[in-house]
Enzyme design. Structure first.
Site, PDB file in Angstrom:
ATOM      1  N   SER A 153       0.870  -1.185   0.000  1.00 24.25           N
ATOM      2  CA  SER A 153       0.000   0.000   0.000  1.00 24.25           C
ATOM      3  C   SER A 153       0.901   1.227   0.000  1.00 24.25           C
ATOM      4  O   SER A 153       2.092   1.132   0.341  1.00 24.25           O
ATOM      5  CB  SER A 153      -0.838  -0.006   1.286  1.00 24.25           C
ATOM      6  OG  SER A 153      -1.450   1.248   1.493  1.00 24.25           O
ATOM      7  N   TYR A 165      -2.151  -0.746  10.494  1.00 25.94           N
ATOM      8  CA  TYR A 165      -2.173  -0.977   9.039  1.00 25.94           C
ATOM      9  C   TYR A 165      -0.838  -0.577   8.423  1.00 25.94           C
ATOM     10  O   TYR A 165      -0.254  -1.328   7.639  1.00 25.94           O
ATOM     11  CB  TYR A 165      -3.318  -0.181   8.414  1.00 25.94           C
ATOM     12  CG  TYR A 165      -3.526  -0.454   6.943  1.00 25.94           C
ATOM     13  CD1 TYR A 165      -4.122  -1.649   6.517  1.00 25.94           C
ATOM     14  CD2 TYR A 165      -3.137   0.463   5.967  1.00 25.94           C
ATOM     15  CE1 TYR A 165      -4.328  -1.906   5.160  1.00 25.94           C
ATOM     16  CE2 TYR A 165      -3.337   0.209   4.619  1.00 25.94           C
ATOM     17  CZ  TYR A 165      -3.938  -0.975   4.218  1.00 25.94           C
ATOM     18  OH  TYR A 165      -4.134  -1.225   2.874  1.00 25.94           O
TER      19      TYR A 165
HETATM   20  P1  NAD Z   1     -11.398  -6.292  -0.280  1.00 29.88           P
HETATM   21  O1  NAD Z   1     -11.987  -6.152   1.076  1.00 29.88           O
HETATM   22  O2  NAD Z   1     -12.309  -6.288  -1.458  1.00 29.88           O
HETATM   23  O3  NAD Z   1     -10.484  -7.600  -0.346  1.00 29.88           O
HETATM   24  C1  NAD Z   1      -9.820  -8.151   0.759  1.00 29.88           C
HETATM   25  C2  NAD Z   1     -10.109  -9.626   0.782  1.00 29.88           C
HETATM   26  O4  NAD Z   1      -9.317 -10.234   1.816  1.00 29.88           O
HETATM   27  C3  NAD Z   1     -11.583  -9.927   1.107  1.00 29.88           C
HETATM   28  O5  NAD Z   1     -12.135 -10.799   0.162  1.00 29.88           O
HETATM   29  C4  NAD Z   1     -11.510 -10.563   2.486  1.00 29.88           C
HETATM   30  O6  NAD Z   1     -12.533 -11.505   2.744  1.00 29.88           O
HETATM   31  C5  NAD Z   1     -10.125 -11.203   2.469  1.00 29.88           C
HETATM   32  N1  NAD Z   1      -9.607 -11.483   3.796  1.00 29.88           N
HETATM   33  C6  NAD Z   1      -9.652 -10.684   4.902  1.00 29.88           C
HETATM   34  N2  NAD Z   1      -9.114 -11.305   5.950  1.00 29.88           N
HETATM   35  C7  NAD Z   1      -8.708 -12.526   5.517  1.00 29.88           C
HETATM   36  C8  NAD Z   1      -8.072 -13.635   6.146  1.00 29.88           C
HETATM   37  N3  NAD Z   1      -7.760 -13.603   7.448  1.00 29.88           N
HETATM   38  N4  NAD Z   1      -7.788 -14.723   5.408  1.00 29.88           N
HETATM   39  C9  NAD Z   1      -8.121 -14.760   4.089  1.00 29.88           C
HETATM   40  N5  NAD Z   1      -8.741 -13.758   3.451  1.00 29.88           N
HETATM   41  C10 NAD Z   1      -9.021 -12.653   4.145  1.00 29.88           C
HETATM   42  O7  NAD Z   1     -10.370  -5.103  -0.400  1.00 29.88           O
HETATM   43  P2  NAD Z   1      -9.227  -4.769  -1.477  1.00 29.88           P
HETATM   44  O8  NAD Z   1      -9.162  -3.303  -1.515  1.00 29.88           O
HETATM   45  O9  NAD Z   1      -9.393  -5.535  -2.724  1.00 29.88           O
HETATM   46  O10 NAD Z   1      -7.919  -5.278  -0.682  1.00 29.88           O
HETATM   47  C11 NAD Z   1      -6.958  -6.136  -1.250  1.00 29.88           C
HETATM   48  C12 NAD Z   1      -5.580  -5.728  -0.731  1.00 29.88           C
HETATM   49  O11 NAD Z   1      -5.259  -4.443  -1.247  1.00 29.88           O
HETATM   50  C13 NAD Z   1      -5.474  -5.609   0.788  1.00 29.88           C
HETATM   51  O12 NAD Z   1      -4.266  -6.190   1.208  1.00 29.88           O
HETATM   52  C14 NAD Z   1      -5.446  -4.100   1.020  1.00 29.88           C
HETATM   53  O13 NAD Z   1      -4.777  -3.761   2.202  1.00 29.88           O
HETATM   54  C15 NAD Z   1      -4.718  -3.649  -0.218  1.00 29.88           C
HETATM   55  N6  NAD Z   1      -4.917  -2.236  -0.536  1.00 29.88           N
HETATM   56  C16 NAD Z   1      -6.157  -1.764  -0.839  1.00 29.88           C
HETATM   57  C17 NAD Z   1      -6.310  -0.413  -1.136  1.00 29.88           C
HETATM   58  C18 NAD Z   1      -7.650   0.176  -1.476  1.00 29.88           C
HETATM   59  O14 NAD Z   1      -7.751   1.416  -1.537  1.00 29.88           O
HETATM   60  N7  NAD Z   1      -8.669  -0.611  -1.718  1.00 29.88           N
HETATM   61  C19 NAD Z   1      -5.197   0.425  -1.114  1.00 29.88           C
HETATM   62  C20 NAD Z   1      -3.947  -0.101  -0.811  1.00 29.88           C
HETATM   63  C21 NAD Z   1      -3.816  -1.440  -0.518  1.00 29.88           C
END
Ligand code: NAD
Length: 261
Positions: A153, A165
């Site tokens: 991130s 985080y």
């Molecule tokens: P999202 O919530 O759609 O996806 C996250 C997924 O992780 C979900 O399907 C959730 O069920 C799963 N998950 C959570 N805890 C878990 C566990 N203990 N075991 C297995 N699966 C688990 O959100 P996203 O935005 O697609 O996030 C994906 C990645 O991107 C994350 O690591 C997040 O930190 C990172 N990220 C997202 C953003 C953003 O703005 N959306 C920005 C930077 C980084």
């Protein structure tokens, strides 16, 4: 949930099997779709069984060869069981791993970051990728190659996302470098994606609040908007494929320009 064989697709990941954690939604699902479209057999690991079923059906309907495995990536024994199921399905080596499962930003000052929140976020976002990488690396080493893509991130670099985080994502970037340094000479490439604000389930609620203070940085980034999961998936595909063959231990930022302001 397993689909049958599909017509042979020749693409950037033909013949590969990929595990994508957090693959049931958002960035993970978009990446699974790109990987499958490029010929990969995809294994989605996620804790949320409902989303997992929907995601696996969606991919299967699109002709992908897909398996969904319910797992909590922060639990070592659960990860080991998931590896066993995945290996059975793959019937060969799993050489692509995207460590993407994550819990969202916590947005609270350190004094309000209680220990259970800290443990939970570090457990999923940092210990998870450590466990999953350790579980899948031996089979990659056995066949002399593999690729790991870690979803970090911009919180890996800049403040304002909450201590738990930020520490988890900065730690994941450090783990990325260590893995790349330890195993690069053995044919394994490890890189990090560092997204800015991307519209997914994780952020939708936050953005929909319409809080002016929260929206300020997003409105003022050069792109002037949130990213889309597909824009991060394109980067994941690049790093997972041979197109990035000389890239080891890199942190590739995709943030619409957030961190240059
Ligand atoms: P999202 O919530 O759609 O996806 C996250 C997924 O992780 C979900 O399907 C959730 O069920 C799963 N998950 C959570 N805890 C878990 C566990 N203990 N075991 C297995 N699966 C688990 O959100 P996203 O935005 O697609 O996030 C994906 C990645 O991107 C994350 O690591 C997040 O930190 C990172 N990220 C997202 C953003 C953003 O703005 N959306 C920005 C930077 C980084």
């Amino acid at each position: 949930m397993t689909s049958g064989m599909r017509d042979e697709v020749v693409g950037k990941l033909s013949g590969k099997t990929a595990v994508i954690t957090g693959g049931a939604s958002g960035i993970g699902l978009a990446s699974a779709e790109r990987f499958a479209a490029e010929g990969a057999r995809v294994i989605l690991w996620d804790i949320d069984i409902r989303s997992l079923d929907l995601a696996a059906s969606r991919l299967s309907d699109a002709g992908a060869e897909v398996l969904g495995v319910q797992v909590d990536v922060s639990r070592r024994t659960a990860v080991e069981q998931a590896v066993e199921r995945s290996m059975e399905f793959a019937g060969g080596p799993i050489t692509v791993l995207m460590n993407n499962a994550g819990l969202p930003g916590t947005y609270v000052p350190v004094l309000e970051t209680e220990e259970d929140l800290w443990d939970r976020v570090i457990g999923v976002n940092l210990t998870g990728p450590y466990q999953v990488s350790r579980a899948l690396l031996p089979s990659m080493l056995e066949v002399g190659g593999g690729v790991i893509v870690n979803t970090c991130s911009i919180a890996s670099f800049v403040a304002g996302f909450g201590a738990a985080y930020a520490a988890s994502k900065a730690g994941l970037l450090a783990l990325t470098r260590e893995l790349a340094s330890d195993y690069g000479s053995k044919g394994i490439r490890v890189n990090a994606i560092c997204p800015g604000a991307v519209e997914t389930g994780m952020t939708r609620e936050l953005f929909s609040v319409g809080d002016e203070e929260l929206m300020k940085p997003i409105n003022s980034v050069p792109a002037g908007r949130h990213g889309r999961p597909e824009e991060i998936a394109a980067l994941a595909l690049f790093l997972a494929s041979e197109e990035s063959s000389f890239i080891h231990g890199a942190a590739v930022v995709a943030d619409g320009g957030w961190t240059i302001r």
